[in-house]
Design a protein around this motif. Structure first.
Motif, PDB file in Angstrom:
ATOM      1  N   SER A  52       6.433   5.409  -2.127  1.00  0.00           N
ATOM      2  CA  SER A  52       5.666   4.247  -1.685  1.00  0.00           C
ATOM      3  C   SER A  52       4.476   3.959  -2.589  1.00  0.00           C
ATOM      4  O   SER A  52       3.817   2.937  -2.444  1.00  0.00           O
ATOM      5  CB  SER A  52       5.177   4.468  -0.257  1.00  0.00           C
ATOM      6  N   GLY A  53       4.170   4.874  -3.511  1.00  0.00           N
ATOM      7  CA  GLY A  53       3.066   4.668  -4.435  1.00  0.00           C
ATOM      8  C   GLY A  53       1.763   5.293  -4.019  1.00  0.00           C
ATOM      9  O   GLY A  53       0.766   5.189  -4.746  1.00  0.00           O
ATOM     10  N   PHE A  54       1.733   5.954  -2.857  1.00  0.00           N
ATOM     11  CA  PHE A  54       0.492   6.563  -2.380  1.00  0.00           C
ATOM     12  C   PHE A  54       0.341   7.991  -2.899  1.00  0.00           C
ATOM     13  O   PHE A  54      -0.745   8.404  -3.309  1.00  0.00           O
ATOM     14  CB  PHE A  54       0.468   6.560  -0.854  1.00  0.00           C
ATOM     15  N   TYR A  55       1.428   8.736  -2.898  1.00  0.00           N
ATOM     16  CA  TYR A  55       1.367  10.137  -3.316  1.00  0.00           C
ATOM     17  C   TYR A  55       1.474  10.305  -4.831  1.00  0.00           C
ATOM     18  O   TYR A  55       0.985  11.279  -5.383  1.00  0.00           O
ATOM     19  CB  TYR A  55       2.501  10.937  -2.659  1.00  0.00           C
ATOM     20  N   LYS A  56       2.128   9.350  -5.478  1.00  0.00           N
ATOM     21  CA  LYS A  56       2.341   9.473  -6.917  1.00  0.00           C
ATOM     22  C   LYS A  56       2.151   8.120  -7.572  1.00  0.00           C
ATOM     23  O   LYS A  56       2.609   7.099  -7.053  1.00  0.00           O
ATOM     24  CB  LYS A  56       3.753  10.012  -7.203  1.00  0.00           C
ATOM     25  N   ASN A  57       1.469   8.099  -8.716  1.00  0.00           N
ATOM     26  CA  ASN A  57       1.221   6.861  -9.436  1.00  0.00           C
ATOM     27  C   ASN A  57       2.537   6.209  -9.842  1.00  0.00           C
ATOM     28  O   ASN A  57       3.444   6.860 -10.339  1.00  0.00           O
ATOM     29  CB  ASN A  57       0.380   7.152 -10.691  1.00  0.00           C
ATOM     30  N   SER A  61     -10.537   8.371   3.286  1.00  0.00           N
ATOM     31  CA  SER A  61     -10.237   8.446   4.721  1.00  0.00           C
ATOM     32  C   SER A  61      -9.590   7.161   5.232  1.00  0.00           C
ATOM     33  O   SER A  61      -8.596   7.207   5.975  1.00  0.00           O
ATOM     34  CB  SER A  61     -11.516   8.726   5.514  1.00  0.00           C
ATOM     35  N   ILE A  62     -10.124   6.007   4.846  1.00  0.00           N
ATOM     36  CA  ILE A  62      -9.597   4.746   5.368  1.00  0.00           C
ATOM     37  C   ILE A  62      -8.213   4.458   4.806  1.00  0.00           C
ATOM     38  O   ILE A  62      -7.323   3.959   5.508  1.00  0.00           O
ATOM     39  CB  ILE A  62     -10.570   3.572   5.098  1.00  0.00           C
ATOM     40  N   THR A  63      -7.969   4.774   3.534  1.00  0.00           N
ATOM     41  CA  THR A  63      -6.633   4.567   2.974  1.00  0.00           C
ATOM     42  C   THR A  63      -5.647   5.578   3.545  1.00  0.00           C
ATOM     43  O   THR A  63      -4.468   5.258   3.739  1.00  0.00           O
ATOM     44  CB  THR A  63      -6.654   4.657   1.439  1.00  0.00           C
ATOM     45  N   GLY A  64      -6.110   6.779   3.827  1.00  0.00           N
ATOM     46  CA  GLY A  64      -5.250   7.763   4.475  1.00  0.00           C
ATOM     47  C   GLY A  64      -4.819   7.289   5.847  1.00  0.00           C
ATOM     48  O   GLY A  64      -3.656   7.448   6.246  1.00  0.00           O
ATOM     49  N   PHE A  65      -5.752   6.685   6.593  1.00  0.00           N
ATOM     50  CA  PHE A  65      -5.411   6.121   7.902  1.00  0.00           C
ATOM     51  C   PHE A  65      -4.377   5.017   7.763  1.00  0.00           C
ATOM     52  O   PHE A  65      -3.382   4.968   8.508  1.00  0.00           O
ATOM     53  CB  PHE A  65      -6.669   5.572   8.576  1.00  0.00           C
ATOM     54  N   MET A  66      -4.585   4.118   6.816  1.00  0.00           N
ATOM     55  CA  MET A  66      -3.682   2.979   6.659  1.00  0.00           C
ATOM     56  C   MET A  66      -2.286   3.412   6.232  1.00  0.00           C
ATOM     57  O   MET A  66      -1.283   2.828   6.656  1.00  0.00           O
ATOM     58  CB  MET A  66      -4.269   1.978   5.657  1.00  0.00           C
ATOM     59  N   PHE A  67      -2.210   4.446   5.417  1.00  0.00           N
ATOM     60  CA  PHE A  67      -0.907   4.945   5.021  1.00  0.00           C
ATOM     61  C   PHE A  67      -0.211   5.624   6.203  1.00  0.00           C
ATOM     62  O   PHE A  67       0.990   5.443   6.424  1.00  0.00           O
ATOM     63  CB  PHE A  67      -1.051   5.932   3.859  1.00  0.00           C
ATOM     64  N   PRO A 122       9.750   0.035   2.590  1.00  0.00           N
ATOM     65  CA  PRO A 122       8.893  -0.789   3.455  1.00  0.00           C
ATOM     66  C   PRO A 122       7.458  -0.270   3.529  1.00  0.00           C
ATOM     67  O   PRO A 122       6.520  -1.057   3.694  1.00  0.00           O
ATOM     68  CB  PRO A 122       9.576  -0.689   4.826  1.00  0.00           C
ATOM     69  N   ILE A 123       7.287   1.029   3.392  1.00  0.00           N
ATOM     70  CA  ILE A 123       5.950   1.607   3.493  1.00  0.00           C
ATOM     71  C   ILE A 123       5.068   1.131   2.343  1.00  0.00           C
ATOM     72  O   ILE A 123       3.861   0.921   2.515  1.00  0.00           O
ATOM     73  CB  ILE A 123       6.030   3.146   3.533  1.00  0.00           C
ATOM     74  N   LYS A 124       5.647   0.956   1.176  1.00  0.00           N
ATOM     75  CA  LYS A 124       4.874   0.459   0.035  1.00  0.00           C
ATOM     76  C   LYS A 124       4.265  -0.910   0.357  1.00  0.00           C
ATOM     77  O   LYS A 124       3.057  -1.124   0.194  1.00  0.00           O
ATOM     78  CB  LYS A 124       5.772   0.337  -1.194  1.00  0.00           C
ATOM     79  N   TYR A 125       5.089  -1.816   0.849  1.00  0.00           N
ATOM     80  CA  TYR A 125       4.617  -3.182   1.102  1.00  0.00           C
ATOM     81  C   TYR A 125       3.745  -3.249   2.348  1.00  0.00           C
ATOM     82  O   TYR A 125       2.805  -4.046   2.402  1.00  0.00           O
ATOM     83  CB  TYR A 125       5.822  -4.119   1.208  1.00  0.00           C
ATOM     84  N   GLY A 126       4.046  -2.424   3.342  1.00  0.00           N
ATOM     85  CA  GLY A 126       3.186  -2.377   4.518  1.00  0.00           C
ATOM     86  C   GLY A 126       1.800  -1.859   4.188  1.00  0.00           C
ATOM     87  O   GLY A 126       0.788  -2.381   4.679  1.00  0.00           O
ATOM     88  N   PHE A 127       1.750  -0.846   3.337  1.00  0.00           N
ATOM     89  CA  PHE A 127       0.466  -0.273   2.922  1.00  0.00           C
ATOM     90  C   PHE A 127      -0.358  -1.297   2.147  1.00  0.00           C
ATOM     91  O   PHE A 127      -1.560  -1.466   2.400  1.00  0.00           O
ATOM     92  CB  PHE A 127       0.728   0.964   2.067  1.00  0.00           C
ATOM     93  N   ILE A 128       0.295  -1.995   1.229  1.00  0.00           N
ATOM     94  CA  ILE A 128      -0.413  -3.018   0.457  1.00  0.00           C
ATOM     95  C   ILE A 128      -0.961  -4.102   1.386  1.00  0.00           C
ATOM     96  O   ILE A 128      -2.126  -4.509   1.288  1.00  0.00           O
ATOM     97  CB  ILE A 128       0.521  -3.647  -0.596  1.00  0.00           C
ATOM     98  N   GLY A 129      -0.123  -4.570   2.309  1.00  0.00           N
ATOM     99  CA  GLY A 129      -0.539  -5.639   3.209  1.00  0.00           C
ATOM    100  C   GLY A 129      -1.700  -5.245   4.101  1.00  0.00           C
ATOM    101  O   GLY A 129      -2.666  -6.008   4.260  1.00  0.00           O
ATOM    102  N   ILE A 130      -1.642  -4.051   4.679  1.00  0.00           N
ATOM    103  CA  ILE A 130      -2.697  -3.608   5.587  1.00  0.00           C
ATOM    104  C   ILE A 130      -4.009  -3.373   4.840  1.00  0.00           C
ATOM    105  O   ILE A 130      -5.088  -3.755   5.306  1.00  0.00           O
ATOM    106  CB  ILE A 130      -2.248  -2.332   6.339  1.00  0.00           C
ATOM    107  N   VAL A 131      -3.941  -2.754   3.665  1.00  0.00           N
ATOM    108  CA  VAL A 131      -5.151  -2.491   2.886  1.00  0.00           C
ATOM    109  C   VAL A 131      -5.783  -3.804   2.433  1.00  0.00           C
ATOM    110  O   VAL A 131      -6.995  -4.017   2.593  1.00  0.00           O
ATOM    111  CB  VAL A 131      -4.850  -1.595   1.668  1.00  0.00           C
ATOM    112  N   GLU A 132      -4.983  -4.696   1.849  1.00  0.00           N
ATOM    113  CA  GLU A 132      -5.515  -5.965   1.353  1.00  0.00           C
ATOM    114  C   GLU A 132      -6.107  -6.802   2.491  1.00  0.00           C
ATOM    115  O   GLU A 132      -7.123  -7.485   2.309  1.00  0.00           O
ATOM    116  CB  GLU A 132      -4.409  -6.755   0.650  1.00  0.00           C
TER     117      GLU A 132
END
Length: 282
Positions: free
Chosen positions: A202-207, A75-81, A223-233
């Motif tokens: 972006s790496g979220f839907y597929k490895n 749920s939390i990673t889904g929100f961040m993505f 940009p979504i790949k790097y934004g997702f990494i930054g927000i999660v980390e």
């Protein structure tokens, strides 16, 4: 008796307008065009408030849950993505039609040598800057505390910074599309085709390891790949979590730097295509 001069006898004096004077006039005109449409400004603010309340209500209080529990982690990673997609789309949609809608005026004034392409481009960028910082602040201030994300000031402002950088990339991509395709109907049709790969790779839907080599390079300009990494980390910096399951290949700070670099790169690329288009129409 005064004799009228023929057109051939009339001499014209070329007036060179300074760079700052031209840009000041362009910024002033763009500002007036913005404030003359208060309904558009209000609609943007209302839309942002509504979406922030919706996101906050949907993921309410999830930031207090156990990030090591699989169900809550999903749920939390889904929100961040989703926040990344929201920030990107919220910035790209209003700006993608900037150049197509001003095409005729731009060409006419360029033919009259009223200003240069860079002057016009940077003036348009300056007038968009407040929106890039103020609207994301409105979003973050609403949903951040509803979801109860990391409660340190440093993590809050870093979350806001990453949100702004994603919005910067969205507006830069919008300018790029608008400078390549100056027809409003065509650019609206092409935009989803361009954005879907940015989201999918972006790496979220597929490895990442299973991405085909011939097209896997798209993830490095997403940009979504790097934004997702930054927000999660940023969110899990002081919490136990399952972040290792995501197999991030860059750090939080590297992601922030890449986001900034991509945003500037896309903008400079849009300036180049706008200049190239002007050269072809001369």
């Amino acid at each position: 008796m005064m004799e009228l001069k023929s057109r051939a006898d009339v001499s014209f004096r070329k007036v060179n307008v300074g760079i700052m004077a031209a840009m000041s006039a362009l910024v002033h005109r763009a500002f007036l065009n913005t404030v003359r449409n208060p309904m558009l400004i209000r609609s943007k603010i209302i839309q942002r408030i509504f979406m922030s309340l919706f996101i906050g209500g949907l993921f309410f209080d999830i930031g207090t849950r156990d990030y090591q529990a699989r169900s809550f982690w999903i749920s939390i990673t889904g929100f961040m993505f989703f926040i990344n997609i929201f920030a990107l789309m919220g910035a790209i949609s209003p700006i993608v039609l900037t150049f197509p809608l001003e095409r005729d005026v731009f060409f006419k004034e360029q033919d009259a040598k009223m200003y240069s392409v860079p002057q016009y481009f940077f003036a348009r960028n300056l007038i968009e800057l407040p929106e890039l910082f103020l609207l994301p602040l409105l979003n973050v201030c609403i949903y951040y505390f509803m979801i109860d994300l990391a409660n340190s000031a440093g993590q809050f402002f870093l979350h806001y910074l990453i949100f702004c950088l994603i919005a910067l990339n969205g507006s830069s991509l919008g300018l790029l599309l608008g400078s390549v395709i100056l027809d409003s109907k065509s650019v609206s049709a092409v935009m989803p085709v361009i954005l879907l790969p940015v989201v999918l790779f972006s790496g979220f839907y597929k490895n990442r390891e299973s991405l085909p080599g011939w097209i896997g390079w798209i993830e490095y300009v997403s940009p979504i790949k790097y934004g997702f990494i930054g927000i999660v980390e940023n969110e899990v910096a002081n919490k136990a979590s399952r972040v290792g399951d995501l197999h991030f290949d860059v750090s939080k700070w590297a992601s922030i730097g890449i986001l900034f670099g991509l945003g500037i790169f896309f903008r400079l690329l849009s300036l180049f295509f706008l200049w190239l288009l002007r050269k072809r129409t001369q």
